[in-house]
Write an enzyme that holds these catalytic residues in place. Structure first.
Site, PDB file in Angstrom:
ATOM      1  N   TYR A  43      12.215  -6.173  -4.443  1.00 40.02           N
ATOM      2  CA  TYR A  43      11.195  -6.032  -5.476  1.00 40.02           C
ATOM      3  C   TYR A  43      10.265  -4.833  -5.323  1.00 40.02           C
ATOM      4  O   TYR A  43       9.930  -4.184  -6.287  1.00 40.02           O
ATOM      5  CB  TYR A  43      10.329  -7.302  -5.492  1.00 40.02           C
ATOM      6  CG  TYR A  43       9.119  -7.215  -6.393  1.00 40.02           C
ATOM      7  CD1 TYR A  43       9.255  -7.347  -7.766  1.00 40.02           C
ATOM      8  CD2 TYR A  43       7.841  -7.001  -5.866  1.00 40.02           C
ATOM      9  CE1 TYR A  43       8.142  -7.270  -8.605  1.00 40.02           C
ATOM     10  CE2 TYR A  43       6.736  -6.925  -6.693  1.00 40.02           C
ATOM     11  CZ  TYR A  43       6.885  -7.064  -8.060  1.00 40.02           C
ATOM     12  OH  TYR A  43       5.806  -6.983  -8.879  1.00 40.02           O
ATOM     13  N   CYS A  95       0.876  -1.164   0.000  1.00 42.14           N
ATOM     14  CA  CYS A  95       0.000   0.000   0.000  1.00 42.14           C
ATOM     15  C   CYS A  95       0.912   1.212   0.000  1.00 42.14           C
ATOM     16  O   CYS A  95       2.044   1.143   0.468  1.00 42.14           O
ATOM     17  CB  CYS A  95      -0.894   0.104   1.243  1.00 42.14           C
ATOM     18  SG  CYS A  95      -2.418  -0.838   1.070  1.00 42.14           S
ATOM     19  N   ASN A 119      -0.311   1.288   5.878  1.00 39.45           N
ATOM     20  CA  ASN A 119       0.460   0.313   5.108  1.00 39.45           C
ATOM     21  C   ASN A 119       1.037  -0.697   6.087  1.00 39.45           C
ATOM     22  O   ASN A 119       1.740  -0.313   7.025  1.00 39.45           O
ATOM     23  CB  ASN A 119       1.581   1.032   4.340  1.00 39.45           C
ATOM     24  CG  ASN A 119       2.509   0.079   3.593  1.00 39.45           C
ATOM     25  OD1 ASN A 119       3.658   0.398   3.363  1.00 39.45           O
ATOM     26  ND2 ASN A 119       2.018  -1.074   3.200  1.00 39.45           N
ATOM     27  N   GLY A 120       0.734  -1.967   5.847  1.00 40.84           N
ATOM     28  CA  GLY A 120       1.239  -3.010   6.744  1.00 40.84           C
ATOM     29  C   GLY A 120       0.126  -3.981   7.054  1.00 40.84           C
ATOM     30  O   GLY A 120      -0.981  -3.873   6.504  1.00 40.84           O
ATOM     31  N   GLY A 127       0.226  -0.034  -5.036  1.00 38.60           N
ATOM     32  CA  GLY A 127      -1.146  -0.535  -4.977  1.00 38.60           C
ATOM     33  C   GLY A 127      -1.968   0.029  -6.105  1.00 38.60           C
ATOM     34  O   GLY A 127      -2.037   1.243  -6.272  1.00 38.60           O
TER      35      GLY A 127
HETATM   36  P1  AMP Z   1       6.236 -15.839 -10.469  1.00 31.61           P
HETATM   37  O1  AMP Z   1       7.175 -16.347 -11.514  1.00 31.61           O
HETATM   38  O2  AMP Z   1       4.808 -16.114 -10.823  1.00 31.61           O
HETATM   39  O3  AMP Z   1       6.610 -16.325  -9.139  1.00 31.61           O
HETATM   40  O4  AMP Z   1       6.331 -14.226 -10.459  1.00 31.61           O
HETATM   41  C1  AMP Z   1       7.465 -13.645  -9.971  1.00 31.61           C
HETATM   42  C2  AMP Z   1       7.434 -12.158 -10.137  1.00 31.61           C
HETATM   43  O5  AMP Z   1       6.313 -11.540  -9.471  1.00 31.61           O
HETATM   44  C3  AMP Z   1       8.673 -11.599  -9.503  1.00 31.61           C
HETATM   45  O6  AMP Z   1       9.089 -10.439 -10.191  1.00 31.61           O
HETATM   46  C4  AMP Z   1       8.157 -11.256  -8.127  1.00 31.61           C
HETATM   47  O7  AMP Z   1       8.976 -10.334  -7.448  1.00 31.61           O
HETATM   48  C5  AMP Z   1       6.798 -10.687  -8.418  1.00 31.61           C
HETATM   49  N1  AMP Z   1       5.989 -10.654  -7.180  1.00 31.61           N
HETATM   50  C6  AMP Z   1       6.198  -9.818  -6.171  1.00 31.61           C
HETATM   51  N2  AMP Z   1       5.318  -9.967  -5.202  1.00 31.61           N
HETATM   52  C7  AMP Z   1       4.520 -10.963  -5.545  1.00 31.61           C
HETATM   53  C8  AMP Z   1       3.418 -11.596  -4.925  1.00 31.61           C
HETATM   54  N3  AMP Z   1       2.977 -11.228  -3.753  1.00 31.61           N
HETATM   55  N4  AMP Z   1       2.845 -12.595  -5.566  1.00 31.61           N
HETATM   56  C9  AMP Z   1       3.314 -12.979  -6.753  1.00 31.61           C
HETATM   57  N5  AMP Z   1       4.342 -12.405  -7.399  1.00 31.61           N
HETATM   58  C10 AMP Z   1       4.959 -11.396  -6.806  1.00 31.61           C
END
Ligand code: AMP
Length: 462
Positions: free
Chosen positions: A242, A2, A102-103, A28
């Site tokens: 990320y 968020c 946020n959190g 978000g």
């Molecule tokens: P995947 O290959 O489906 O695991 O997607 C990976 C990509 O989605 C990476 O760039 C992750 O950093 C990013 N990502 C970040 N947060 C999430 C999350 N909560 N759920 C899914 N993918 C995420």
């Protein structure tokens, strides 16, 4: 996840808040909202959608006053609901309260039961609403005492921007999971999740709000208190890997440089020869730059991103997510054909996007794919605001490296080591929460997590 923002006192408070939210949009994409205060009147506008679709000139003109608070929501599965948008506003006997949070709180089940027994009626399923009820039930007439009392009841992660009557308040939990910084513009104080929001409005960065600190901003004065017992720090390492924008400084250090270092460390740990280093755009770009620099292998963009699509994981349903993966990136066949590539990604969560992207690369004619990931395998859920919902959905929690490699369709796969990741960070390892990799949560009580999991289905994080 968020984004939060606040400013006071500034004649263009709502416009500047809207710009701040633009800069924080990556935090978000589900809903956006601004509340402003003009004398004793408040004006609120919030809706589902991106900042650009939620606000226009006319709406911003109607958000009059010199105090404003803004919020961007990313929510967990299935909660696309107008009721759950923020800032959340309530009027109690003593106070007008607006909250942007946020959190993720981890003791919401206990707190909401306690409050309901005292007659509280909840309007939403957001954990943040609990904070407003606590304030209203505090029995304290002094705003500082009420805030300290309310926050002392909370467990879990919160970075908060609050408007309580004519005071703008910023607060961060003692562990400091989520970022929050303080800036100044034309004599007004600004609170924002990340410094990129200050940059856009030309505000000067002053400092981070410290873990456990509460600031009270009233006209041009700021008062800071640290009423809680110090705990260890637990800055979310995934903000660096990320989540935050690369042009932001979070936890006092630049994100771009941290990501590049992760890539450099990855190249040191797993050297390999290939024709090119390429990122999965945009998330893998900065680690790939670091990898290429160390390995002295040319960096190429093997895929071009359509910038009009949001983050793929933001869409709640899996079908939609798969579709968005396809339309987001187009491979450069003439660059890729017959080439052996080192493909750099920031992390693998579910593995579904990676699998789809590798498939596209194969179709474009690459001969070999060496996947390199700039963090260790994600094996444990996050209870503090990053949406790694359950172990079931984390591919590395259920499967070993060879299985994941075959599932995503890579010729080789390596993850950065835990030590390597921590070495690449701009702060000492004691400052970070790495629970999603290690399962070592900064707060230690066994029954806590099963309760939290139950809770997640009814009360959602922000
Ligand atoms: P995947 O290959 O489906 O695991 O997607 C990976 C990509 O989605 C990476 O760039 C992750 O950093 C990013 N990502 C970040 N947060 C999430 C999350 N909560 N759920 C899914 N993918 C995420």
């Amino acid at each position: 996840m968020c984004g939060i923002f606040g400013i006071y006192p500034h004649k263009d408070a709502a416009e500047l808040t809207c710009l701040g939210l633009y800069a924080l949009q990556h935090r978000g994409e589900e809903s956006a909202g601004i509340i402003s205060r003009q004398g004793k009147k408040v004006h609120l506008h919030k809706a589902l959608g991106l900042v650009s679709s939620v606000f226009n000139e006319k709406i911003l003109r109607s958000l009059r006053g010199d105090l404003a608070v803004g919020h961007l929501r990313y929510s967990t599965t299935g909660s696309s609901n107008i009721k759950n948008t923020q800032p959340f506003y309530v009027k109690s006997k003593l106070w007008d309260i607006a909250i942007a949070h946020n959190g993720n709180l981890t003791n919401t089940l206990e707190l909401s039961k306690e409050l309901e027994n005292r007659g509280a009626l909840f309007q939403t399923t957001m954990d943040s609403e609990i904070i407003t009820h606590l304030l209203a039930h505090s029995q304290k007439k002094d705003i500082k005492e009420a805030i300290v009392w309310a926050l002392s009841k909370l467990e879990g992660a919160y970075s908060l921007v609050l408007m309580v009557n004519d005071t703008l308040i910023g607060a961060r939990d003692t562990f400091g999971w989520r970022p929050l910084c303080l800036g100044k513009l034309d004599g007004a104080y600004v609170l924002a999740s990340e410094t990129c929001a200050l940059d856009l409005i030309n505000a000067e960065y002053i400092r981070d709000i410290e873990p456990g600190e509460i600031v009270f901003i009233k006209k041009d004065t700021i008062e800071s208190i640290k009423p809680f017992k110090e705990t260890k720090r637990a800055f979310c390492i995934f903000e660096y890997i990320y989540f935050s924008r690369p042009d932001s400084n979070i936890f006092c250090h630049n994100v771009y440089l941290a990501r590049k270092k992760l890539g450099m460390q990855l190249a040191n740990e797993f050297p390999i020869q290939a024709d090119m280093v390429m990122p999965i755009p945009d998330s893998g770009v900065f680690a790939a730059l670091g990898f290429a620099e160390v390995s002295k292998i040319p960096f190429e963009f093997g895929m071009i991103r359509n910038h009009y699509i949001g983050r793929t994981f933001i869409q709640p349903s899996q079908d939609l997510r798969d579709f968005r993966v396809k339309i987001k990136l187009n491979p450069l066949r003439d660059v890729l054909k017959g080439k052996e590539v080192i493909l750099v990604e920031d992390s693998i969560v579910r593995g579904t996007t990676s699998r789809a992207r590798l498939k596209t690369l194969r179709q474009a004619g690459v001969s070999k794919i060496h996947m390199r990931v700039s963090c260790p395998p994600l094996r444990f859920p996050c209870f503090y605001g990053i949406d790694f919902p359950t172990r079931k959905e984390l591919i590395a929690a259920k499967h070993d490296l060879d299985w994941v490699r075959d599932f995503i369709g890579a010729d080789s796969l390596e993850y950065l080591s835990l030590e390597g990741m921590l070495k690449a960070m701009p702060l000492a390892k004691e400052n970070f929460c790495t629970a999603c990799f290690t399962g070592e949560y900064p707060v230690n009580h066994t029954c806590h997590f099963s309760k939290t999991l139950l809770e997640r289905s009814s009360r959602q994080s922000t």
